[in-house]
Write an enzyme that holds these catalytic residues in place. Structure first.
Site, PDB file in Angstrom:
ATOM      1  N   LYS A  70      35.621  41.171  27.940  1.00 14.77           N
ATOM      2  CA  LYS A  70      36.594  40.098  27.334  1.00 14.77           C
ATOM      3  C   LYS A  70      35.992  39.248  26.145  1.00 14.77           C
ATOM      4  O   LYS A  70      34.686  38.810  26.471  1.00 14.77           O
ATOM      5  CB  LYS A  70      37.697  39.334  28.171  1.00 14.77           C
ATOM      6  CG  LYS A  70      37.132  38.437  28.966  1.00 14.77           C
ATOM      7  CD  LYS A  70      37.924  37.892  30.046  1.00 14.77           C
ATOM      8  CE  LYS A  70      37.059  36.600  30.532  1.00 14.77           C
ATOM      9  NZ  LYS A  70      38.129  35.801  31.713  1.00 14.77           N
ATOM     10  N   ARG A 122      50.510  34.329  41.368  1.00 18.61           N
ATOM     11  CA  ARG A 122      49.197  34.615  42.153  1.00 18.61           C
ATOM     12  C   ARG A 122      49.055  33.543  43.226  1.00 18.61           C
ATOM     13  O   ARG A 122      49.419  32.331  43.116  1.00 18.61           O
ATOM     14  CB  ARG A 122      48.067  34.384  41.063  1.00 18.61           C
ATOM     15  CG  ARG A 122      48.410  35.100  39.858  1.00 18.61           C
ATOM     16  CD  ARG A 122      47.299  34.981  38.713  1.00 18.61           C
ATOM     17  NE  ARG A 122      47.509  36.283  37.729  1.00 18.61           N
ATOM     18  CZ  ARG A 122      46.567  36.492  36.707  1.00 18.61           C
ATOM     19  NH1 ARG A 122      45.964  35.615  36.802  1.00 18.61           N
ATOM     20  NH2 ARG A 122      46.821  37.387  35.759  1.00 18.61           N
ATOM     21  N   HIS A 128      44.330  44.078  26.292  1.00 16.15           N
ATOM     22  CA  HIS A 128      45.021  43.062  26.770  1.00 16.15           C
ATOM     23  C   HIS A 128      44.938  41.794  26.126  1.00 16.15           C
ATOM     24  O   HIS A 128      43.817  41.365  25.698  1.00 16.15           O
ATOM     25  CB  HIS A 128      44.867  42.692  28.352  1.00 16.15           C
ATOM     26  CG  HIS A 128      44.569  43.828  29.150  1.00 16.15           C
ATOM     27  ND1 HIS A 128      45.380  43.865  30.400  1.00 16.15           N
ATOM     28  CD2 HIS A 128      43.846  45.078  29.028  1.00 16.15           C
ATOM     29  CE1 HIS A 128      45.161  45.059  31.043  1.00 16.15           C
ATOM     30  NE2 HIS A 128      44.297  45.663  30.125  1.00 16.15           N
ATOM     31  N   CYS A 136      50.450  44.040  33.003  1.00 11.55           N
ATOM     32  CA  CYS A 136      49.832  45.265  32.259  1.00 11.55           C
ATOM     33  C   CYS A 136      50.323  46.699  32.916  1.00 11.55           C
ATOM     34  O   CYS A 136      50.819  47.348  32.209  1.00 11.55           O
ATOM     35  CB  CYS A 136      48.266  45.175  32.109  1.00 11.55           C
ATOM     36  SG  CYS A 136      47.502  44.431  33.447  1.00 11.55           S
ATOM     37  N   GLN A 195      53.097  34.220  31.109  1.00 11.11           N
ATOM     38  CA  GLN A 195      51.910  34.501  30.033  1.00 11.11           C
ATOM     39  C   GLN A 195      52.531  35.081  28.986  1.00 11.11           C
ATOM     40  O   GLN A 195      53.798  35.637  28.863  1.00 11.11           O
ATOM     41  CB  GLN A 195      51.176  35.613  30.734  1.00 11.11           C
ATOM     42  CG  GLN A 195      50.256  35.526  32.029  1.00 11.11           C
ATOM     43  CD  GLN A 195      49.538  36.454  32.623  1.00 11.11           C
ATOM     44  OE1 GLN A 195      50.012  37.619  32.662  1.00 11.11           O
ATOM     45  NE2 GLN A 195      48.144  36.175  32.514  1.00 11.11           N
ATOM     46  N   ASP A 228      52.033  37.419  26.995  1.00 13.08           N
ATOM     47  CA  ASP A 228      51.223  38.625  27.359  1.00 13.08           C
ATOM     48  C   ASP A 228      51.583  39.877  26.425  1.00 13.08           C
ATOM     49  O   ASP A 228      52.732  40.118  26.124  1.00 13.08           O
ATOM     50  CB  ASP A 228      51.315  39.181  28.619  1.00 13.08           C
ATOM     51  CG  ASP A 228      50.314  39.713  29.418  1.00 13.08           C
ATOM     52  OD1 ASP A 228      49.281  40.071  28.707  1.00 13.08           O
ATOM     53  OD2 ASP A 228      50.325  40.204  30.523  1.00 13.08           O
ATOM     54  N   HIS A 271      50.248  44.016  25.280  1.00 12.33           N
ATOM     55  CA  HIS A 271      49.160  44.858  25.637  1.00 12.33           C
ATOM     56  C   HIS A 271      49.542  46.021  24.253  1.00 12.33           C
ATOM     57  O   HIS A 271      50.510  46.464  23.949  1.00 12.33           O
ATOM     58  CB  HIS A 271      49.508  45.800  26.734  1.00 12.33           C
ATOM     59  CG  HIS A 271      49.444  45.022  27.907  1.00 12.33           C
ATOM     60  ND1 HIS A 271      50.342  44.261  28.474  1.00 12.33           N
ATOM     61  CD2 HIS A 271      48.087  44.610  28.676  1.00 12.33           C
ATOM     62  CE1 HIS A 271      49.675  43.544  29.366  1.00 12.33           C
ATOM     63  NE2 HIS A 271      48.709  43.850  29.608  1.00 12.33           N
TER      64      HIS A 271
END
Length: 659
Positions: free
Chosen positions: A482, A379, A528, A350, A397, A399, A401
């Site tokens: 979320k 991670r 997100h 992000c 991911q 991912d 945004h």
RNA sequence: GCCUGGGUAGCUCAGUCGGUAGAGCAACGCAUUCGUAAUGCGUAGGUCAGGAGUUCGAAUCUCCUCCCAGGCUCCA
């Protein structure tokens, strides 16, 4: 003595003598029911069968083969477990022992520094069976707080629960015991447990159980408190139900994605690289490529723009985003350069996407902006939590945004949810429910008003989707609430798939703004979202859902062609070439081994179609089609016809087993 | 990170009392040419996770490290 009338679940009334118990009522209804009865639900509350009924009570008799009945059996079995342990280890402390899905557990602290080991389960099991043979009654008794404390003077965990309940108590404690009195169940002069009940009448009603494992568990689930030892078991109303459950566990293990990953040669975790870091072999790589390509196409159609960002960044970026403050423990430690500058592997994409947003001045006319990336993140998961592809230290991911105005937010979320569910359905998942995770206490940024608005907006969108909605209080991220999409797989297990998070905070922290229609600098809303979650995890869920029998479009090898004899190999190769021109992933295995052996190998590799070609086929331009999941091969299928069928199935994301 | 187990050939696993390692499958070679789930014979394959210790001698006993499994805690 006069009679009283009580009401049964079907609305009918039944009269029983005054002072009659649940057991008496069951007997009045039928002998068989009296024999089966475990407990009574009186005006909605579960009670022991020995409880006396009052006039006008609504009474339902609880029998073993109901969910409530199984719960009581499991809970009672946990008491037998505790008694067995205290017999084998005099002085053992027993903590709590509830029923759980499919079974029960009990937490213990053994005297001295003793610990259970796997081999102890057998001894405990034998002791439990002897307690069951003794046909001990579960006898309820109620005490004052003071007497309760005296009764459990040598059981520190029980004392803590009694004291906690006496001083107000938590929901967790109230689950264990009643609020008003100290209620206990005694099985024998030497074993009494703190418990609200109800229980089966006697231990002989139990016995269809199996102790499954011993594990560590923190007292009260708190990492900082003593670690107890937990024994898990499964318990059922009959031997058949127990056997069926054990068989289910065997089936679940057969579709474990870690096992399939090795059997199908998809991926591995070389220990030279490190825990939670997967390598994808050619077949797994192909499957990934298909998944990613499909996702990319859908995102192009969905109005997403593709971005790319680096894997590392200076520390300031994650200080601004807040990740270092909240999650430093979960990040790989920094690389420190000569000039003292620290660089971190990114745990999230992000902040990078925010910087792309900020790279130039933005106008409201550009919004919504949807930035998509297959972003690799790292991670530092604690060593004990790493698990196959579902909990890894390095993952990709899908991912994105979305930056939009406050006005666009609700519409954007609604269309996003549709987009998510459509994509999941394309991969063959169909049974969903939604979970709404709200503000985490003590671990959140932003004002109450912002959180309130974000949560309300997500709740509206979730409700509008018409799916079951489950609340997850306090489960949100530190920057916003979320919605997560939970999917049930082919054997009924649920997996968290996509997440959609609303974020008012990050644009603020980064001072990201656009120029609105009234010429003011305005903060955008940031959404997100990840649909797969991670490519790795999604592959794991699909593998388990399909038990490795991937739909043809996702199968790394879609067709294998086998000639009956060597002199059919040339024809087999020409068939393969024709299919390959259609874009089919096809291989030929030459006839150096017997046909049966080559078919067996292809079936074990779960190839959707095995084509066998022999003399007849060479002569007529046909194929023998052996479809996965079928034991009945089709002979003499024309090549053109097979191509048409296959191409259609692939285009429709079908699977050969589905007819 | 914590508790309990585990790590032996590519895979699945056996290995007794401490006496330097074995099977099946897979691989490779030769023969076999076969119509829908295992052709035959042969060959090769091991730092018994790694390190240290005890011992005349360690896959086996002790300690440390790494990795794996089941849980607990955690999960942006």
């Amino acid at each position: 003595m006069s009679d009283i009338e009580d009401l049964l679940p079907d609305g009918s009334a039944r009269s029983v003598p005054e002072g009659a118990t649940g057991l008496d009522l069951a007997g009045a209804i039928g002998k068989r029911l009296a024999k089966d009865a475990l407990a009574a639900q009186i005006n909605g509350d579960l009670k022991d069968l020995s409880v006396a009924l009052r006039a006008g009570d609504h009474v339902a008799i609880v029998t073993p083969s109901s969910e409530l009945g199984r719960e009581i059996i499991r809970h009672s079995t946990s008491h037998v477990l505790a008694q067995a342990v205290t017999r084998l280890w005099p002085g053992a402390h027993y903590a709590i022992g509830p029923s759980i899905t499919d079974g029960f557990y009990y937490d213990f602290e053994l005297p001295g520094d003793a610990h259970f080991s796997d081999g102890d389960l057998e001894r405990i099991d034998a002791e439990m069976r002897s307690i069951i043979r003794e046909d001990q009654p579960f006898t309820r008794a109620e005490f004052s707080w003071a007497d309760g404390l005296a009764l459990f003077a040598d059981q520190p965990f029980k004392l803590e629960i009694i004291n906690a309940v006496a001083s107000g108590g938590s929901a967790e404690d109230l689950d264990e015991v009643d609020a008003s009195v100290v209620s206990t169940y005694a099985n024998s002069p030497t074993f009494r447990d703190l418990c609200r009940g109800p229980h089966v009448p006697t231990t002989s009603r139990l016995g269809h159980f199996k102790l499954t494992r011993v594990a560590g568990a923190y007292w009260r689930g708190d990492e900082k408190r003593p670690q107890l030892q937990r024994i898990y078991g499964t318990a059922w109303e009959s031997e058949a139900a127990l056997e069926a459950h054990l068989e289910f566990l065997v089936q679940a293990e057969l579709r474990d994605h870690r096992r399939l990953g090795q059997e199908l040669d998809l991926f591995s975790f070389p220990s030279e690289i490190g825990p939670g870091l997967a390598v994808f072999h050619p077949k797994g790589g192909t499957m990934r490529r298909i998944m990613e390509d499909y996702s990319r196409n859908r995102h192009v159609q969905g109005g997403y723009e593709f971005v790319n960002t680096p894997h590392i960044s200076k520390e300031d970026l994650f200080l601004t985003s807040g990740h270092l403050q909240w999650f430093a423990d979960g990040m790989y430690p920094p690389m420190e350069l000569d000039d003292g500058q620290k660089y971190y592997l990114k745990p999230m994409n992000c902040p990078f996407h925010v910087l792309i947003f900020k790279s130039r001045q933005r106008s409201y006319r550009e919004l919504p902006l949807r930035f998509f990336e297959f972003g690799a993140v790292y991670r530092y998961e604690k060593s004990g939590v790493v698990h196959g592809l579902t909990r890894v230290r390095g993952m990709t991911q899908d991912d994105a945004h979305i930056f939009c105005t406050r006005e666009q937010m609700a519409g954007e979320l609604a269309s996003l949810l549709t987009f998510v569910l459509d994509l999941l359905r394309d991969f063959g998942l169909a049974d969903f429910y939604l979970e709404l995770s709200t503000r985490p206490e003590g671990k959140a940024v932003g004002t109450d008003a912002e959180w309130h608005e974000a949560e309300a907006t997500l709740a509206d969108v979730a409700n509008a989707a018409g799916l079951e909605l489950v609340m997850d209080p306090g489960g949100g991220a530190f920057y916003g609430p979320k919605i997560s999409v939970q999917a049930r797989d082919a054997i009924g297990r649920t997996h968290q798939m996509s997440t959609i998070q609303l974020d008012f905070q990050t644009p603020q922290r980064f001072d990201a703004t656009y120029i609105s229609a009234d010429n003011a600098r305005t903060q955008p809303i940031m959404i997100h979202r990840a649909l797969f979650g991670s490519v790795e995890r999604f592959m794991a869920v699909l593998l388990e859902h399909y038990a490795g029998n991937m739909p043809t479009w996702l199968s790394p090898e879609q067709v294998r062609v086998l000639g009956v004899r060597n002199d059919h190999d040339a024809y087999a190769t020409s068939v393969a070439e024709a299919l390959r021109r259609d874009g089919v992933r096809v291989t030929v295995e030459e006839a150096s081994e017997p046909l049966g052996a080559r078919i067996r190998k292809a079936k074990l590799e779960k190839v959707p179609y095995i084509l066998v070609v022999g003399d007849d086929d060479v002569a007529k331009g046909t194929l023998g089609v052996n479809q996965r999941g079928s034991n009945d091969p089709e002979r003499g299928v024309a090549l053109a016809e097979f191509r048409q069928r296959l191409n259609l199935e692939i285009a429709e994301h079908g699977s050969p087993e589905v007819t």
